[in-house]
Structures are given as structure tokens and as C-alpha cells.
Design an enzyme around this catalytic site. Structure first.
Site, PDB file in Angstrom:
ATOM      1  N   ARG A 276     -41.898  30.052  49.408  1.00  0.00           N
ATOM      2  CA  ARG A 276     -42.507  31.334  49.747  1.00  0.00           C
ATOM      3  C   ARG A 276     -43.148  31.911  48.537  1.00  0.00           C
ATOM      4  O   ARG A 276     -42.428  32.474  47.647  1.00  0.00           O
ATOM      5  CB  ARG A 276     -41.316  32.314  50.289  1.00  0.00           C
ATOM      6  N   GLU A 348     -40.521  25.736  58.650  1.00  0.00           N
ATOM      7  CA  GLU A 348     -41.966  26.048  59.227  1.00  0.00           C
ATOM      8  C   GLU A 348     -43.128  25.504  58.153  1.00  0.00           C
ATOM      9  O   GLU A 348     -43.047  25.814  57.097  1.00  0.00           O
ATOM     10  CB  GLU A 348     -42.139  27.487  59.599  1.00  0.00           C
TER      11      GLU A 348
END
Length: 427
Positions: A276, A348
RNA sequence: GGAGAGAUGGCUGAGCUGGUCUAAGGCGCACGAUUGGAAAUCGUGUGUGGGCUAAUACCCCACCGAGGGUUCGAAUCCCUCUCUCUCCGCCA
């Protein structure tokens, strides 16, 4: 954006879609405004028709030397009334527009009902997670010890959620970008696009990032430019306000871009490693489709994204997102999740969506087949093909050896100048 | 950053001393006529959004880069903004 006519004629259908979305939005106000708007509009248009008619007669009256002061006085009054009504209508328009832009897309009937990711449905699993005969390390540890990822230096020069790639790490990032682009353009018929990484407000609104999610984006302070959160934004907006020739569809683009996300609201999540970041690289697939083809196109596009994971030999699964977990603009979304040993689960790495005409209506992208046809909205689709940083993370973790070295997946070796492994740390 | 010019329908291009502009003309495109077939020619049509509708029929409203203003009336006059082009400066 939904069609106001759809909301007007089948409000129950829209309300049900909002319930499926777990949205508390209410469309009653919108419907009331719509009714009020049409009433005023009807009256105003009648007055304008009269105004036009009288205006047409004025030259003749003047020529005949008639006195027009009485007519002018009457017309002045009508003109003022029209102005008032126009103002009212444009105020209502603005209010309706605001409301319409906050209503999410209607989930497709094949989307399972559910409130969060626990209701997502696994479609298929490809490849099996590797059984390690040693304790596998996380990519951030591997990357630092190999000297190819440097989070501390990135924090110094930029801040948290940035990474400096060095040496074989930088080359791996670049190799993956090229591999993705080459694969998509050669095997799947996509046209490569290299877009601007900053866009204007209209573009961000066209694809649905604005006005609702402004806090997720980085805005350039002295211009009204936004750093793109995905290449979807510039590429989809390439055809904004256009009427395409139906014979050209589907139009398929793939684009590399850096992506910038503020990650507001995800403080404390995925703080370590490449997962992230405020800036990451991604190759994006974008399609413009005929409405009747778009769900076939979604399957194809998803298969295109899967293809690169297969070629890299990374284990992944395909999830069909439930109604409550889908993105704002999407009608149907498949997530590709790659196996990440450090997380002990699938993470993901791509999201493939059919937006139907939701973005096309916002961005005003239409097509028609012939001069006689009425222009209709295209369907837009996109998916990551795939996220590059997370691919690096997955390769480091899935291809690691006991000594900390990394095997390069076969398909990437040519892109790495023949390098077959990233050798273990010297220290 | 400085100076100047411009933005009109799919394209080209008039209009820009405010009122048959309800946007000319040309090209392109579509359909029809003509032809053995085609070219040429002739005829008709040719955008977007909204309202009204069963209707992608008719009718009405809006749209001449975008947004405001003046006026009974704006493509035309005024203001602001955006973009494009030319020249100068700076620059990878």
C-alpha cells in the site's frame, strides 16, 4: 451516473439497487426536484416560444412605422419572468446533479448479494501455494537484505508509503512493466497508450473519482490538477464528449502509469512493504464496448489480466465481488488475488470491472453505427493488468530461496538481461 | 512569462455596422432517380441535449469554445475564463 429517466420511471428498481449496495441514500428528494424542474421548464418554454414569435414580427412592425413601446413593455415583463424561471431551473439542475453524482451504479443481476468481502464468491483458483521447506520471509525483509528495496531512504526523501528501488530491484520493476505491456499488446490486441499522469477535474469526475472521493486523491496545489490514482482516468477520458463509430468497437487500450493515492482512511493498514503505497506502478487495461457485448468483454479482460499471472507462475484466485463490496462506479467486478506468503493469504493484485454506461454517461462517451441511428452510450470496462509493485512483492516472496536469493520467473529473464537469480546478500 | 491572432455544424467557410441567421455556399455522408454496372448529374435529407409522446413521428425549447452581462431581441456588443496558432524570452 444513473439516467434520471430510469430513476423517474422505475424508482423501485433503483431503490432496491441502493439497498443491495447497503447504501442509505434516498431518491425521493431527487424525484421531487425532477418533477418541479419539469413543471417550471414546461412553463418557461411556452414563454420562450411566445418571445421568439413576437421577436420575429418586430422588424415588420418597425418597417411599417408602428409604435412598439407597448409590446416592448410587455415583452420586458415576459423576459424577466423567463430569467427568474431559468435561474430556478439551473439551481434545481445543480442540486440534482450533485445528488446524481453521489448515487452508485446498479449491481448486475449476476452479482451476489452481501455486505462485505466475506460474501465475495471465489470463481476459480489457479496454481497452488508453494510449500516451503524453510520459513519464508516477507518481501520487505528480503528486499532490504538484498539491497534492492530501501524504505528508510524513501521515508527520508519523501515520507511513509514510498519506496526506493535499487539495482536488480529497479530493473525488476521495469522488466515487469515491459513484460506486461508487451504481452497485452502482442497477445490480446490492445493499443498501448502513455497518458499524462495529471488530469483536470472534469476527467476525475468523468470516471467517478470526484466529487465523492476527493480526499483519496492528490491535488496539485496551484493548478486544479490531480495526480492520477490509476491510468483508467486519463485513458477512459480520452474519448470524453465523443461519439464513436460503432464499427470501431470494442476499443482496447493498455497503459502503463504511475498511480498516486492518498490512502486516506487506511492509516495503520499494510504499513510495511510494497502493498500500500502513495505511488505505485500499474499497467491498466481499458475497453470501450457495445452494451450488448460488455459482459463478454469483462470475461475477456479478466482473462487477459489472469494471463500475465499465469505466465509468471504466480498462484492466484478470482473473486466475484458481492454487492456491498464493489466500487462506487462498478456494475460487476472480479478481483484477482495473488498468494502472498507473508500475509498467509491471497492479496488483491487486480480489479476488473464493467461499469456499463455509468462512466460513459458521466463522461459523455457514445457511439452510433450509422447516420440514422441515435447515439447511445458505450459501456466502459477496465482492469489492472496488473499492479506492478504487488507483483514484485509476490515474486520476491513466492520465488525466494532458503539463502534469501530470488529466482527470476522464466518469462522475465530476457527482460532482466539474462539474469536468472537475484543473488543472496553479500553481508 | 511578454506581444499579437483566433475558436461557427462531420470537414471547409461566410456572417461579426444586433432583428427573414429559423446559420449561406462548398465538401463529405445517407437515401432515391438515372445506368447493363459505375462515374458524372439531379433530387431529398444530414448534429447534440431537453420537454411532450407508444414513438429514434410531429411540435416546442436550448446549443455558433465555456460561463456571466447589456437588450423587447445576441453567432454578432461588453466582461471573465479555457484552449489553439504566430513571434519573443526561459527551459529538459
Amino acid at each position: 451516473m444513473l439516467d434520471i429517466k430510469l430513476i423517474r420511471t422505475t424508482p423501485e428498481l433503483v431503490a432496491q439497487a441502493l439497498r443491495r449496495r447497503r447504501s442509505s441514500l434516498d431518491i425521493d428528494l431527487l424525484l421531487a426536484l425532477d418533477k418541479q424542474r419539469r413543471e417550471i421548464l414546461f412553463e418557461a418554454e411556452g414563454l420562450k416560444a411566445k418571445q421568439n414569435e413576437v421577436s420575429r414580427q418586430i422588424p415588420a412592425l418597425k418597417k411599417a412605422g408602428k409604435d412598439t413601446t407597448a409590446i416592448f413593455a410587455e415583452m420586458k415583463a415576459i423576459s424577466d419572468t423567463i430569467k427568474d424561471m431559468d435561474t430556478k431551473v439551473s439551481q434545481i439542475d445543480l442540486q440534482m446533479q450533485e445528488l446524481l453524482l453521489t448515487i452508485p451504479n446498479i449491481p448486475h443481476e449476476s452479482v451476489p448479494d452481501g455486505s462485505d468481502d466475506t460474501n465475495n464468491e471465489e470463481q476459480r483458483k489457479v496454481g497452488a501455494p508453494r510449500k516451503f521447506e524453510f520459513e519464508p520471509k516477507a518481501h520487505w525483509d528480503l528486499g532490504e537484505s538484498l539491497g534492492i528495496l530501501d524504505f528508510a531512504t524513501a521515508a527520508k526523501i519523501a515520507g511513509a508509503r514510498f519506496t526506493v528501488y535499487k539495482g536488480a530491484g529497479a530493473r525488476l520493476e521495469r522488466a515487469i512493466i515491459n513484460f506486461f505491456l508487451d504481452t497485452h499488446t502482442a497477445q490480446s490486441g490492445y493499443t498501448e497508450v502513455f497518458p499524462p499522469f495529471m488530469v483536470n477535474r472534469n476527467s476525475m469526475t468523468g470516471t467517478g473519482q470526484l466529487p465523492k472521493f476527493e480526499e483519496d486523491a492528490f491535488r496539485v496545489a496551484n493548478n486544479d490538477y490531480f495526480l492520477i490514482p490509476t491510468a483508467e482516468v486519463p485513458v477512459t477520458n480520452m474519448h470524453r464528449d465523443e461519439i464513436l463509430d460503432g464499427a470501431q468497437l470494442p476499443i482496447c487500450y493498455c497503459a502503463y502509469s504511475a498511480c498516486f493515492r492518498a490512502e486516506a482512511g487506511s492509516a495503520g493498514r499494510d504499513t510495511r512493504g510494497l502493498i500500500r503505497q502513495h505511488q505505485f506502478n500499474k499497467v491498466e487495461l481499458v475497453r470501450f464496448s457495445r452494451p450488448e457485448d460488455s459482459y463478454d468483454q469483462l470475461e475477456e479482460l479478466t482473462a487477459n489480466a489472469e494471463k500475465v499471472l499465469q505466465l509468471l507462475g504466480l498462484p492466484y484466485r478470482v473473486m466475484l465481488l458481492c454487492s456491498g463490496d464493489m466500487g462506487f462506479s462498478s456494475a460487476k467486478t472480479y478481483d484477482l488475488e495473488v498468494w502472498m506468503p507473508s500475509y498467509g493469504r491471497y492479496v488483491e493484485i487486480s480489479s476488473c470491472s464493467n461499469f456499463e454506461d455509468f462512466q460513459a454517461r458521466r463522461a459523455n462517451i457514445k457511439f452510433k453505427d450509422s447516420q440514422q441511428d441515435k447515439a447511445q452510450f458505450v459501456h466502459t470496462l477496465n482492469g489492472s493488468g496488473v499492479a506492478v509493485g504487488r507483483t514484485v512483492a509476490a515474486i520476491l516472496e513466492n520465488y525466494q530461496n532458503a539463502d534469501g536469493s530470488i529466482n527470476i520467473p522464466d518469462v522475465l529473464i530476457p527482460y532482466m538481461g539474462g539474469m536468472t537469480t537475484i543473488p543472496p546478500s553479500q553481508n
